[in-house]
Scaffold this motif. Structure first.
Motif, PDB file in Angstrom:
ATOM      1  N   ASP A   1       0.839  -1.194   0.000  1.00 35.29           N
ATOM      2  CA  ASP A   1       0.000   0.000   0.000  1.00 35.29           C
ATOM      3  C   ASP A   1       0.879   1.250   0.000  1.00 35.29           C
ATOM      4  OD1 ASP A   1      -1.766   2.073   0.481  1.00 35.29           O
ATOM      5  OD2 ASP A   1      -2.649   1.171   2.274  1.00 35.29           O
ATOM      6  N   PRO A   2       0.848   2.036  -1.071  1.00 35.78           N
ATOM      7  CA  PRO A   2       1.706   3.227  -1.117  1.00 35.78           C
ATOM      8  C   PRO A   2       1.332   4.286  -0.079  1.00 35.78           C
ATOM      9  CG  PRO A   2       0.272   3.138  -3.047  1.00 35.78           C
ATOM     10  CD  PRO A   2       0.081   1.847  -2.301  1.00 35.78           C
ATOM     11  N   VAL A   3       0.068   4.357   0.311  1.00 37.49           N
ATOM     12  CA  VAL A   3      -0.334   5.326   1.345  1.00 37.49           C
ATOM     13  C   VAL A   3       0.260   4.924   2.687  1.00 37.49           C
ATOM     14  CG1 VAL A   3      -2.282   6.328   2.603  1.00 37.49           C
ATOM     15  CG2 VAL A   3      -2.414   6.049   0.118  1.00 37.49           C
ATOM     16  N   TRP A   4       0.172   3.631   3.014  1.00 35.86           N
ATOM     17  CA  TRP A   4       0.774   3.141   4.255  1.00 35.86           C
ATOM     18  C   TRP A   4       2.289   3.378   4.239  1.00 35.86           C
ATOM     19  CZ3 TRP A   4       0.244   2.030   9.114  1.00 35.86           C
ATOM     20  CH2 TRP A   4       1.266   1.345   9.773  1.00 35.86           C
ATOM     21  N   ALA A   5       2.924   3.073   3.120  1.00 32.66           N
ATOM     22  CA  ALA A   5       4.377   3.254   3.013  1.00 32.66           C
ATOM     23  C   ALA A   5       4.748   4.723   3.234  1.00 32.66           C
ATOM     24  CB  ALA A   5       4.876   2.767   1.654  1.00 32.66           C
ATOM     25  N   ALA A   6       3.975   5.629   2.650  1.00 32.48           N
ATOM     26  CA  ALA A   6       4.248   7.060   2.835  1.00 32.48           C
ATOM     27  C   ALA A   6       4.036   7.469   4.289  1.00 32.48           C
ATOM     28  CB  ALA A   6       3.355   7.896   1.912  1.00 32.48           C
ATOM     29  N   ALA A   7       2.961   6.980   4.902  1.00 36.31           N
ATOM     30  CA  ALA A   7       2.690   7.310   6.305  1.00 36.31           C
ATOM     31  C   ALA A   7       3.821   6.815   7.200  1.00 36.31           C
ATOM     32  CB  ALA A   7       1.354   6.706   6.744  1.00 36.31           C
ATOM     33  N   TRP A   8       4.257   5.599   6.967  1.00 36.63           N
ATOM     34  CA  TRP A   8       5.340   5.038   7.780  1.00 36.63           C
ATOM     35  C   TRP A   8       6.625   5.846   7.603  1.00 36.63           C
ATOM     36  CZ3 TRP A   8       5.453   2.508  11.976  1.00 36.63           C
ATOM     37  CH2 TRP A   8       6.622   1.895  12.421  1.00 36.63           C
ATOM     38  N   THR A   9       6.885   6.260   6.373  1.00 42.28           N
ATOM     39  CA  THR A   9       8.067   7.079   6.108  1.00 42.28           C
ATOM     40  C   THR A   9       7.973   8.414   6.839  1.00 42.28           C
ATOM     41  OG1 THR A   9       8.441   6.023   3.973  1.00 42.28           O
ATOM     42  CG2 THR A   9       9.413   8.213   4.284  1.00 42.28           C
ATOM     43  N   TRP A  10       6.787   9.033   6.816  1.00 44.82           N
ATOM     44  CA  TRP A  10       6.609  10.295   7.549  1.00 44.82           C
ATOM     45  C   TRP A  10       6.873  10.107   9.036  1.00 44.82           C
ATOM     46  CZ3 TRP A  10       6.979  14.923   5.957  1.00 44.82           C
ATOM     47  CH2 TRP A  10       6.529  15.306   4.689  1.00 44.82           C
ATOM     48  N   VAL A  11       6.344   9.045   9.620  1.00 40.80           N
ATOM     49  CA  VAL A  11       6.551   8.804  11.053  1.00 40.80           C
ATOM     50  C   VAL A  11       8.037   8.592  11.338  1.00 40.80           C
ATOM     51  CG1 VAL A  11       6.094   7.187  12.936  1.00 40.80           C
ATOM     52  CG2 VAL A  11       4.215   7.979  11.497  1.00 40.80           C
ATOM     53  N   GLN A  12       8.699   7.810  10.511  1.00 43.18           N
ATOM     54  CA  GLN A  12      10.136   7.607  10.709  1.00 43.18           C
ATOM     55  C   GLN A  12      10.895   8.920  10.599  1.00 43.18           C
ATOM     56  OE1 GLN A  12      10.702   4.588   7.676  1.00 43.18           O
ATOM     57  NE2 GLN A  12      11.251   3.125   9.272  1.00 43.18           N
ATOM     58  N   ARG A  13      10.581   9.694   9.593  1.00 40.81           N
ATOM     59  CA  ARG A  13      11.251  10.994   9.432  1.00 40.81           C
ATOM     60  C   ARG A  13      11.001  11.887  10.627  1.00 40.81           C
ATOM     61  NH1 ARG A  13       9.664  14.066   4.336  1.00 40.81           N
ATOM     62  NH2 ARG A  13      11.161  15.501   5.234  1.00 40.81           N
ATOM     63  N   GLU A  14       9.774  11.891  11.100  1.00 45.52           N
ATOM     64  CA  GLU A  14       9.404  12.762  12.204  1.00 45.52           C
ATOM     65  C   GLU A  14      10.154  12.414  13.486  1.00 45.52           C
ATOM     66  OE1 GLU A  14       5.269  14.490  14.101  1.00 45.52           O
ATOM     67  OE2 GLU A  14       5.230  12.570  13.062  1.00 45.52           O
ATOM     68  N   PHE A  15      10.370  11.138  13.737  1.00 43.66           N
ATOM     69  CA  PHE A  15      10.947  10.728  15.017  1.00 43.66           C
ATOM     70  C   PHE A  15      12.363  10.170  14.946  1.00 43.66           C
ATOM     71  CE2 PHE A  15       6.359  10.659  15.754  1.00 43.66           C
ATOM     72  CZ  PHE A  15       6.316  11.548  16.809  1.00 43.66           C
ATOM     73  N   ASP A  16      12.851   9.811  13.775  1.00 40.31           N
ATOM     74  CA  ASP A  16      14.203   9.275  13.660  1.00 40.31           C
ATOM     75  C   ASP A  16      15.255  10.344  13.426  1.00 40.31           C
ATOM     76  OD1 ASP A  16      13.662   6.644  14.114  1.00 40.31           O
ATOM     77  OD2 ASP A  16      13.744   6.029  12.031  1.00 40.31           O
ATOM     78  N   ARG A  17      14.867  11.426  12.877  1.00 39.69           N
ATOM     79  CA  ARG A  17      15.839  12.449  12.500  1.00 39.69           C
ATOM     80  C   ARG A  17      15.944  13.529  13.555  1.00 39.69           C
ATOM     81  NH1 ARG A  17      15.756  12.782   6.055  1.00 39.69           N
ATOM     82  NH2 ARG A  17      15.500  10.563   5.737  1.00 39.69           N
ATOM     83  N   THR A  18      17.113  14.087  13.644  1.00 39.64           N
ATOM     84  CA  THR A  18      17.320  15.158  14.617  1.00 39.64           C
ATOM     85  C   THR A  18      16.731  16.474  14.130  1.00 39.64           C
ATOM     86  OG1 THR A  18      19.494  15.601  13.671  1.00 39.64           O
ATOM     87  CG2 THR A  18      19.401  14.121  15.573  1.00 39.64           C
ATOM     88  N   ALA A  19      16.573  16.617  12.827  1.00 39.66           N
ATOM     89  CA  ALA A  19      16.048  17.872  12.287  1.00 39.66           C
ATOM     90  C   ALA A  19      14.770  17.608  11.497  1.00 39.66           C
ATOM     91  CB  ALA A  19      17.091  18.534  11.395  1.00 39.66           C
ATOM     92  N   PHE A  20      13.653  17.843  12.133  1.00 36.39           N
ATOM     93  CA  PHE A  20      12.355  17.816  11.460  1.00 36.39           C
ATOM     94  C   PHE A  20      11.806  19.215  11.675  1.00 36.39           C
ATOM     95  CE2 PHE A  20       7.868  16.674  10.879  1.00 36.39           C
ATOM     96  CZ  PHE A  20       7.962  15.861   9.759  1.00 36.39           C
ATOM     97  N   ASP A  21      12.078  20.069  10.695  1.00 33.81           N
ATOM     98  CA  ASP A  21      11.837  21.500  10.888  1.00 33.81           C
ATOM     99  C   ASP A  21      10.422  21.923  10.505  1.00 33.81           C
ATOM    100  OD1 ASP A  21      11.806  21.623   8.100  1.00 33.81           O
ATOM    101  OD2 ASP A  21      13.821  22.472   7.957  1.00 33.81           O
ATOM    102  N   ALA A  22      10.197  23.224  10.558  1.00 33.07           N
ATOM    103  CA  ALA A  22       8.876  23.777  10.266  1.00 33.07           C
ATOM    104  C   ALA A  22       8.413  23.433   8.850  1.00 33.07           C
ATOM    105  CB  ALA A  22       8.892  25.290  10.464  1.00 33.07           C
ATOM    106  N   ASN A  23       9.326  23.430   7.892  1.00 32.91           N
ATOM    107  CA  ASN A  23       8.955  23.058   6.524  1.00 32.91           C
ATOM    108  C   ASN A  23       8.503  21.608   6.455  1.00 32.91           C
ATOM    109  OD1 ASN A  23       9.480  25.591   5.416  1.00 32.91           O
ATOM    110  ND2 ASN A  23      11.617  25.083   5.012  1.00 32.91           N
ATOM    111  N   ASP A  24       9.194  20.740   7.177  1.00 33.32           N
ATOM    112  CA  ASP A  24       8.803  19.332   7.222  1.00 33.32           C
ATOM    113  C   ASP A  24       7.437  19.172   7.879  1.00 33.32           C
ATOM    114  OD1 ASP A  24      11.215  18.390   6.038  1.00 33.32           O
ATOM    115  OD2 ASP A  24      12.200  18.511   7.996  1.00 33.32           O
TER     116      ASP A  24
END
Length: 72
Positions: free
Chosen positions: A7-30
């Motif tokens: 499911d591409p929607v699920w894959a995108a959602a999972w990627t967003w969650v990983q980006r949001e919590f795995d990275r040190t910089a999730f800025d206002a643009n993100d």
């Protein structure tokens, strides 16, 4: 492969969650891009909430002062 992996929607959602919590910089643009993606379609919001919940159950969310269920 599971349904979620196909499911591409699920894959995108999972990627967003990983980006949001795995990275040190999730800025206002993100955050703005994530809010836009979530608002594009009800399926995006549902998938994001499911992915976020799964991440939370795994115990991978650091303490935050901002409510993760609020977009923006």
């Amino acid at each position: 492969m599971t349904h979620e992996q196909d499911d591409p929607v699920w894959a995108a959602a999972w990627t967003w969650v990983q980006r949001e919590f795995d990275r040190t910089a999730f800025d206002a643009n993100d955050r703005m891009a994530l809010a836009h993606w979530r608002a594009e379609h009800p399926a995006h919001e549902r998938a994001y909430r499911q992915a976020h919940h799964l991440w939370s159950l795994a115990g991978n969310i650091p303490a935050r002062t901002q409510d993760p269920d609020r977009s923006g």
